[in-house]
Design a protein around this motif. Structure first.
Motif, short mmCIF file in Angstrom:
data_model
loop_
_atom_site.label_atom_id
_atom_site.label_comp_id
_atom_site.label_asym_id
_atom_site.label_seq_id
_atom_site.Cartn_x
_atom_site.Cartn_y
_atom_site.Cartn_z
N THR A 9 -5.78 -5.66 10.08
CA THR A 9 -5.68 -4.75 10.93
C THR A 9 -4.99 -2.65 10.40
O THR A 9 -5.35 -2.47 10.76
CB THR A 9 -4.09 -4.79 11.65
OG1 THR A 9 -3.08 -5.46 11.55
CG2 THR A 9 -4.87 -6.32 12.96
N GLY A 10 -5.59 -3.58 8.83
CA GLY A 10 -5.19 -1.82 8.49
C GLY A 10 -6.20 -1.58 7.88
O GLY A 10 -7.36 -2.64 7.29
N GLN A 11 -6.76 -0.52 6.88
CA GLN A 11 -7.36 -0.16 6.00
C GLN A 11 -7.34 -0.59 4.85
O GLN A 11 -6.97 -0.06 3.45
CB GLN A 11 -7.39 0.91 5.92
CG GLN A 11 -7.91 1.78 7.17
CD GLN A 11 -8.93 1.15 7.97
OE1 GLN A 11 -10.03 1.63 7.13
NE2 GLN A 11 -9.34 1.06 8.57
N TRP A 12 -7.43 -1.56 4.41
CA TRP A 12 -7.67 -2.94 3.00
C TRP A 12 -8.80 -2.36 2.24
O TRP A 12 -9.79 -2.31 3.19
CB TRP A 12 -6.48 -3.21 2.98
CG TRP A 12 -5.88 -4.43 4.73
CD1 TRP A 12 -5.87 -5.00 5.38
CD2 TRP A 12 -4.89 -3.68 4.50
NE1 TRP A 12 -5.02 -5.26 6.47
CE2 TRP A 12 -3.78 -4.40 5.64
CE3 TRP A 12 -3.85 -2.04 3.96
CZ2 TRP A 12 -2.89 -4.09 6.21
CZ3 TRP A 12 -2.72 -2.48 4.77
CH2 TRP A 12 -2.39 -2.14 5.05
N ASP A 13 -7.90 -2.80 1.18
CA ASP A 13 -9.56 -1.94 -0.34
C ASP A 13 -10.53 -3.37 0.26
O ASP A 13 -11.39 -3.01 -0.27
CB ASP A 13 -9.11 -2.37 -1.35
CG ASP A 13 -8.23 -1.27 -1.64
OD1 ASP A 13 -8.74 0.44 -1.75
OD2 ASP A 13 -6.88 -0.72 -1.32
N GLN A 61 0.82 -1.48 -0.23
CA GLN A 61 0.32 -0.03 -0.16
C GLN A 61 1.13 1.59 0.07
O GLN A 61 0.60 2.15 -0.15
CB GLN A 61 -0.87 0.02 1.39
CG GLN A 61 -1.98 1.19 1.48
CD GLN A 61 -2.76 0.96 2.63
OE1 GLN A 61 -2.63 0.95 4.03
NE2 GLN A 61 -4.14 0.59 2.30
N SER A 62 2.24 1.68 0.55
CA SER A 62 2.52 2.39 0.99
C SER A 62 2.92 2.75 -0.77
O SER A 62 3.83 4.00 -1.07
CB SER A 62 4.16 2.37 2.05
OG SER A 62 4.86 1.02 1.39
N TYR A 63 3.73 1.36 -1.52
CA TYR A 63 4.39 1.88 -2.78
C TYR A 63 2.98 2.15 -3.81
O TYR A 63 2.92 1.72 -4.98
CB TYR A 63 4.99 1.27 -3.00
CG TYR A 63 6.77 0.66 -1.96
CD1 TYR A 63 7.25 1.95 -1.91
CD2 TYR A 63 5.86 -0.42 -1.47
CE1 TYR A 63 7.91 1.48 -0.86
CE2 TYR A 63 7.30 -0.93 -0.77
CZ TYR A 63 8.27 0.59 -0.45
OH TYR A 63 9.43 0.15 0.50
N GLY A 64 1.54 2.11 -3.22
CA GLY A 64 0.72 2.61 -4.02
C GLY A 64 -0.01 1.72 -4.70
O GLY A 64 -1.41 1.79 -5.53
N LEU A 65 0.02 0.35 -4.49
CA LEU A 65 -0.36 -1.00 -4.80
C LEU A 65 -1.99 -0.79 -3.82
O LEU A 65 -2.24 -0.65 -2.93
CB LEU A 65 0.22 -2.59 -4.87
CG LEU A 65 0.97 -2.54 -6.12
CD1 LEU A 65 2.40 -1.73 -5.26
CD2 LEU A 65 1.44 -3.86 -5.68
N LYS A 66 -3.04 -1.85 -4.54
CA LYS A 66 -4.34 -2.13 -4.24
C LYS A 66 -4.00 -2.83 -3.74
O LYS A 66 -2.76 -3.58 -3.45
CB LYS A 66 -5.12 -2.66 -4.98
CG LYS A 66 -6.09 -0.81 -5.69
CD LYS A 66 -6.33 0.16 -5.14
CE LYS A 66 -7.13 1.24 -5.80
NZ LYS A 66 -6.30 1.52 -7.03
N THR A 67 -4.76 -3.02 -1.92
CA THR A 67 -4.69 -4.53 -1.57
C THR A 67 -5.62 -5.53 -1.07
O THR A 67 -6.86 -4.91 -0.69
CB THR A 67 -4.24 -3.49 -0.31
OG1 THR A 67 -5.31 -2.68 0.46
CG2 THR A 67 -2.57 -3.35 -0.25
N ALA A 68 -5.82 -6.29 -0.90
CA ALA A 68 -6.99 -7.76 -0.16
C ALA A 68 -6.53 -8.17 0.31
O ALA A 68 -4.82 -8.82 0.71
CB ALA A 68 -7.43 -8.42 -1.26
#
Length: 239
Positions: A220-224, A194-201
């Motif tokens: 534990t994070g704000q994932w997509d 996420q810190s490098y701009g990728l979307k996350t699941a």
């Protein structure tokens, strides 16, 4: 709800996210040991082996002047130390090679192949793993993983969570980071992506470490996307 319309490719953490490394290795080694007449505490060996995983890669990351070392080599070095620690006798060079390549023979979680197949119908899918290319290719053959291509830390000569892995994957796919979604069962992996701009699941694998599991029981994070399995990710992405 996040806008995921720009996503064109999904890349996956593999060990623990796509495959059940712990159960696979323990079962494999128990049967093999019986056939070879070699007795050992295979559960302790497997847990100890995985326990050396991050430190072995961090040593490579912290000493670039020594050159990149693939995971198969790191696994072999760790195994040799554990064989000595646990006083496992009678292992030949071929035996050590067979055990090291146990990481090439890991079984998928029950939802993995069906979920990946659904996702492949709409997106490019690939591993983005610290495993080397041969390891990931052999694993895909063994487990029936339907990757479009194999992307490994080896291609970038950097282990996750270095930026070169995540951004390198997007570059090789000809995509912007925001067009790539990282899928993992590990919050730390997703935080880096996420810190490098990728979307996350995120998909939880609460039995990955068996009774030793201490983290990653939940997002534990704000994932997509947060899903219970790969089928849930496919649902969210309209596959």
């Amino acid at each position: 709800m996040p806008d995921l319309s720009s996503v064109k490719a999904l890349v996956f953490d593999v060990f623990g996210t796509v495959v059940d490394w712990r159960t696979s290795l323990i079962t494999d080694f128990m049967w093999w040991g019986r056939e070879r007449g070699i007795s050992a505490d295979w559960t302790a060996l497997v847990d100890g082996w995985r326990g050396m995983y991050v430190a072995s890669m961090d040593d490579v990351r912290k000493h670039p002047e020594r050159g990149y070392v693939i995971l198969d080599v790191l696994h072999r070095r760790s195994l040799e130390k554990l064989v000595e620690k646990f006083s496992i006798k009678g292992l030949t060079e071929a035996d050590l090679d067979h055990l090291t390549k146990g990481w090439h023979r890991l079984n998928p979680w029950p939802d993995s192949v069906a979920g990946l197949t659904r996702l492949k119908s709409k997106f490019v899918i690939a591993p983005l793993s610290n495993g080397n290319v041969a390891l990931l290719t052999n694993m895909a053959k063994f487990a029936g993983l339907p990757w479009d291509l194999v992307m490994s830390a080896e291609l970038f000569a950097h282990y996750k969570p270095d930026a070169e892995t995540y951004l390198g994957a997007a570059r090789l796919l000809g995509l912007e980071p925001g067009e790539v979604m990282m899928v993992a069962a590990h919050n730390g992996d997703l935080k880096a992506a996420q810190s490098y701009g990728l979307k996350t699941a995120f998909v939880a694998r609460p039995t990955e470490y068996g009774p030793l599991q201490k983290v990653d029981f939940e997002a534990t994070g704000q994932w997509d996307i947060v899903a219970k399995d790969f089928g849930g990710i496919a649902d969210r992405l309209g596959c």
